[in-house]
Design a protein around this motif. Sequence first.
Motif, PDB file in Angstrom:
ATOM      1  N   PHE A 465      -1.673  13.369  -4.377  1.00  0.00           N
ATOM      2  CA  PHE A 465      -1.291  14.239  -3.270  1.00  0.00           C
ATOM      3  C   PHE A 465      -2.101  13.939  -2.005  1.00  0.00           C
ATOM      4  CE2 PHE A 465      -2.496  18.017  -0.841  1.00  0.00           C
ATOM      5  CZ  PHE A 465      -1.264  18.437  -0.373  1.00  0.00           C
ATOM      6  N   ASN A 466      -3.432  13.848  -2.142  1.00  0.00           N
ATOM      7  CA  ASN A 466      -4.286  13.634  -0.974  1.00  0.00           C
ATOM      8  C   ASN A 466      -3.986  12.290  -0.300  1.00  0.00           C
ATOM      9  OD1 ASN A 466      -5.600  16.097  -1.145  1.00  0.00           O
ATOM     10  ND2 ASN A 466      -7.207  15.311  -2.506  1.00  0.00           N
ATOM     11  N   ASP A 467      -3.707  11.264  -1.117  1.00  0.00           N
ATOM     12  CA  ASP A 467      -3.381   9.955  -0.548  1.00  0.00           C
ATOM     13  C   ASP A 467      -2.046  10.011   0.192  1.00  0.00           C
ATOM     14  OD1 ASP A 467      -5.695   8.937  -1.604  1.00  0.00           O
ATOM     15  OD2 ASP A 467      -4.735   8.096  -3.394  1.00  0.00           O
ATOM     16  N   PHE A 468      -1.079  10.737  -0.372  1.00  0.00           N
ATOM     17  CA  PHE A 468       0.230  10.872   0.278  1.00  0.00           C
ATOM     18  C   PHE A 468       0.094  11.594   1.605  1.00  0.00           C
ATOM     19  CE2 PHE A 468       4.178  13.307   0.952  1.00  0.00           C
ATOM     20  CZ  PHE A 468       5.098  12.267   0.987  1.00  0.00           C
ATOM     21  N   LEU A 469      -0.698  12.679   1.611  1.00  0.00           N
ATOM     22  CA  LEU A 469      -0.904  13.448   2.834  1.00  0.00           C
ATOM     23  C   LEU A 469      -1.612  12.600   3.894  1.00  0.00           C
ATOM     24  CD1 LEU A 469      -0.749  16.146   4.338  1.00  0.00           C
ATOM     25  CD2 LEU A 469      -2.898  16.813   3.218  1.00  0.00           C
ATOM     26  N   LEU A 470      -2.621  11.841   3.456  1.00  0.00           N
ATOM     27  CA  LEU A 470      -3.354  10.989   4.393  1.00  0.00           C
ATOM     28  C   LEU A 470      -2.441   9.930   5.008  1.00  0.00           C
ATOM     29  CD1 LEU A 470      -6.053  10.163   5.687  1.00  0.00           C
ATOM     30  CD2 LEU A 470      -6.475   8.719   3.650  1.00  0.00           C
ATOM     31  N   GLN A 471      -1.569   9.328   4.175  1.00  0.00           N
ATOM     32  CA  GLN A 471      -0.645   8.312   4.678  1.00  0.00           C
ATOM     33  C   GLN A 471       0.296   8.900   5.735  1.00  0.00           C
ATOM     34  OE1 GLN A 471       1.285   6.784   1.201  1.00  0.00           O
ATOM     35  NE2 GLN A 471      -0.580   5.777   0.414  1.00  0.00           N
ATOM     36  N   LEU A 472       0.781  10.118   5.482  1.00  0.00           N
ATOM     37  CA  LEU A 472       1.639  10.767   6.462  1.00  0.00           C
ATOM     38  C   LEU A 472       0.899  10.975   7.789  1.00  0.00           C
ATOM     39  CD1 LEU A 472       3.488  13.550   4.405  1.00  0.00           C
ATOM     40  CD2 LEU A 472       4.512  11.530   5.448  1.00  0.00           C
ATOM     41  N   ARG A 473      -0.319  11.477   7.709  1.00  0.00           N
ATOM     42  CA  ARG A 473      -1.076  11.796   8.920  1.00  0.00           C
ATOM     43  C   ARG A 473      -1.455  10.535   9.698  1.00  0.00           C
ATOM     44  NH1 ARG A 473      -4.964  16.644   6.429  1.00  0.00           N
ATOM     45  NH2 ARG A 473      -3.506  18.348   6.897  1.00  0.00           N
ATOM     46  N   ILE A 474      -1.907   9.517   8.995  1.00  0.00           N
ATOM     47  CA  ILE A 474      -2.308   8.280   9.660  1.00  0.00           C
ATOM     48  C   ILE A 474      -1.089   7.587  10.248  1.00  0.00           C
ATOM     49  CG2 ILE A 474      -3.390   6.018   9.345  1.00  0.00           C
ATOM     50  CD1 ILE A 474      -5.297   8.486   9.294  1.00  0.00           C
ATOM     51  N   GLY A 475       0.038   7.659   9.523  1.00  0.00           N
ATOM     52  CA  GLY A 475       1.267   7.071  10.052  1.00  0.00           C
ATOM     53  C   GLY A 475       1.670   7.704  11.370  1.00  0.00           C
ATOM     54  N   GLU A 476       1.585   9.031  11.434  1.00  0.00           N
ATOM     55  CA  GLU A 476       1.924   9.739  12.674  1.00  0.00           C
ATOM     56  C   GLU A 476       0.883   9.443  13.750  1.00  0.00           C
ATOM     57  OE1 GLU A 476       3.800  12.380  15.443  1.00  0.00           O
ATOM     58  OE2 GLU A 476       4.421  11.072  13.780  1.00  0.00           O
ATOM     59  N   ALA A 477      -0.399   9.352  13.356  1.00  0.00           N
ATOM     60  CA  ALA A 477      -1.455   9.023  14.324  1.00  0.00           C
ATOM     61  C   ALA A 477      -1.199   7.654  14.957  1.00  0.00           C
ATOM     62  CB  ALA A 477      -2.814   9.049  13.642  1.00  0.00           C
ATOM     63  N   LYS A 478      -0.799   6.681  14.175  1.00  0.00           N
ATOM     64  CA  LYS A 478      -0.503   5.350  14.711  1.00  0.00           C
ATOM     65  C   LYS A 478       0.653   5.410  15.714  1.00  0.00           C
ATOM     66  CE  LYS A 478      -0.317   1.997  11.698  1.00  0.00           C
ATOM     67  NZ  LYS A 478       0.054   1.303  10.453  1.00  0.00           N
ATOM     68  N   ARG A 479       1.652   6.236  15.401  1.00  0.00           N
ATOM     69  CA  ARG A 479       2.775   6.359  16.326  1.00  0.00           C
ATOM     70  C   ARG A 479       2.317   6.947  17.644  1.00  0.00           C
ATOM     71  NH1 ARG A 479       6.270   9.731  18.493  1.00  0.00           N
ATOM     72  NH2 ARG A 479       5.223  11.542  17.596  1.00  0.00           N
ATOM     73  N   LEU A 480       1.477   7.969  17.569  1.00  0.00           N
ATOM     74  CA  LEU A 480       0.977   8.591  18.791  1.00  0.00           C
ATOM     75  C   LEU A 480       0.095   7.625  19.581  1.00  0.00           C
ATOM     76  CD1 LEU A 480       0.109  12.144  17.397  1.00  0.00           C
ATOM     77  CD2 LEU A 480       2.024  11.540  18.894  1.00  0.00           C
ATOM     78  N   LEU A 481      -0.685   6.810  18.875  1.00  0.00           N
ATOM     79  CA  LEU A 481      -1.529   5.818  19.554  1.00  0.00           C
ATOM     80  C   LEU A 481      -0.685   4.745  20.231  1.00  0.00           C
ATOM     81  CD1 LEU A 481      -4.334   5.423  16.856  1.00  0.00           C
ATOM     82  CD2 LEU A 481      -4.617   6.422  19.135  1.00  0.00           C
ATOM     83  N   ARG A 482       0.427   4.439  19.643  1.00  0.00           N
ATOM     84  CA  ARG A 482       1.305   3.413  20.220  1.00  0.00           C
ATOM     85  C   ARG A 482       2.106   3.950  21.411  1.00  0.00           C
ATOM     86  NH1 ARG A 482       2.645   2.430  14.712  1.00  0.00           N
ATOM     87  NH2 ARG A 482       4.651   3.493  15.024  1.00  0.00           N
TER      88      ARG A 482
END
Length: 533
Positions: A465-482
């Motif tokens: 669960f924690n890895d899935f949640l982290l992947q979602l958050r980091i994925g969205e963070a990368k989009r915002l950074l881009r």
Amino acid sequence: MGLHSVVLVDDEVYTRKGLIKLIDWESCGFRITGEADNGEDALELIRTTNPDLVITDIRMPVLDGLGLIQQLIEEDEEPPVFVIISGYDDFSYAQQAVRYGVHDFILKPIDEVEFTDMLCRLSDRLLREQDEKEREKRLENQAIIESIIKNEADESVIAVWEAQLKMTSSSSLYYMFVELNDLHPWREAEEVPLHRFMDQVEQALQAIVGGEQPLYIHEHRNRIGVIVSDRMLKPFHHHIRPFAEALQANIELREGRVFIYAGCPVQGLAGLRGAYESAKEALLYKYIHDHDGIVIHSPNSECTVQYMPVDQELYHRLIEQIEEYRLEELERSIKQLFRRFQELRYAPEAVKMNIHQCVIGVIDIIRSMDGDERTLGSLNPVIGWQDLNLSLRELQRLFTAFAAESGQYICALRKERQKGGIHKIRTYIEEHYQENISLKSIAAKFYMNPVYLGQLFRKTYGVYFNDFLLQLRIGEAKRLLRQTDMRIYEVADRVGFSNPDYFVTQFEKLEKLTPSEYRAQLMKGGASEGASR
């Protein structure tokens, strides 16, 4: 074969008309021949038309449904079959209906499928009974004996038959039923037609009393009637039990069990009706004597059979064990249930009613979980045995099979629902990952144990669960950074990290570079080859 006739009795006209329109009566083997809106009018109509089936409400003016049934039973040797429909779920009514031999007790509103199924099974039963009656009518000797049983034969006829059976008016005799059990359509065994079983009974009688002794045997629906004279009992010191034991032992069967019921002794054929009626009473004690299958009626017995529901604590425990699929405990509870049927002296109809209650309880659970009870291979035997001869032992086997299969099916339904539930949880995470959520908070929201939820998530999606949640958050963070010029701490807050430093640590752990380095790489014309895209 023609259609069976039906009379409808209900003080509500729309109920009668609605029932007529709701059911395809002819396809079920019936036709409506009369209607009445109260018990008194119905009584005269039934006396005039002699229907095969009477479907009646209970609460009516003038004469209620139970009073109508009671009066018809008391005045008619062969009353019609009765089905009660009622808007009141009152056990006392059902209990009284059982005593009167009512075929079924159906609650309003009427379910078309269940009512049609009941009619079709009843039609088959009536057809079988009609065939038997026609065979009986062709046998003059049997008809004469029936007239004696009904006290309709004059003294000269009785004297002729006593001579044929080598009896006198002072000779002692018994009436006995011989019944073949446990050969039913759901068992891998050859079914034995009643006429063939009758031949086997006759052969066994000849083997134990000799060929010179005249015999009288007679078909009674699904069992065989036998007149047992005092001469036949002579080798057994004039005792009926050892005679019954010998007869039972001499009936050769590859499958099934033979039950024997003997009434009280009477003097001469003039008393045959009393012998016959007491033999019928012995049938009520069938399950009490399931161990040996021999019931000898005793007029002095103070122990009467019971018509009552099982202990509700045991019933609810049994249903819970089925639902939770606790097989060992379930088998113990079923053994306890059937042991109580014997110890508390339940009548066969009371056993039928209580088993039906348990089956309906399980079916309700299956339907509440969007399951289909018709997929159960054990369902038809446990609901279709009522018109068959089954020992208590066989009934327990059928019910145990039904309970075990139902428990397994409910368990499978629960897993399917859990799969659907875990998908809902994933969707919720994907929609709320920016918020301050955790495994514990989501488990509480969906009323689940957090440890179990974590295991189920990992098993379903192959990721913690924690890895899935982290992947979602980091994925969205990368989009915002881009796509935006938001500062690092703003991106962290947007994707659910309250601590920017922790966000940077987790981003670098997953992407092998910091958020600033990721944005810098983008500004230079592309992210590092080592970074996840």
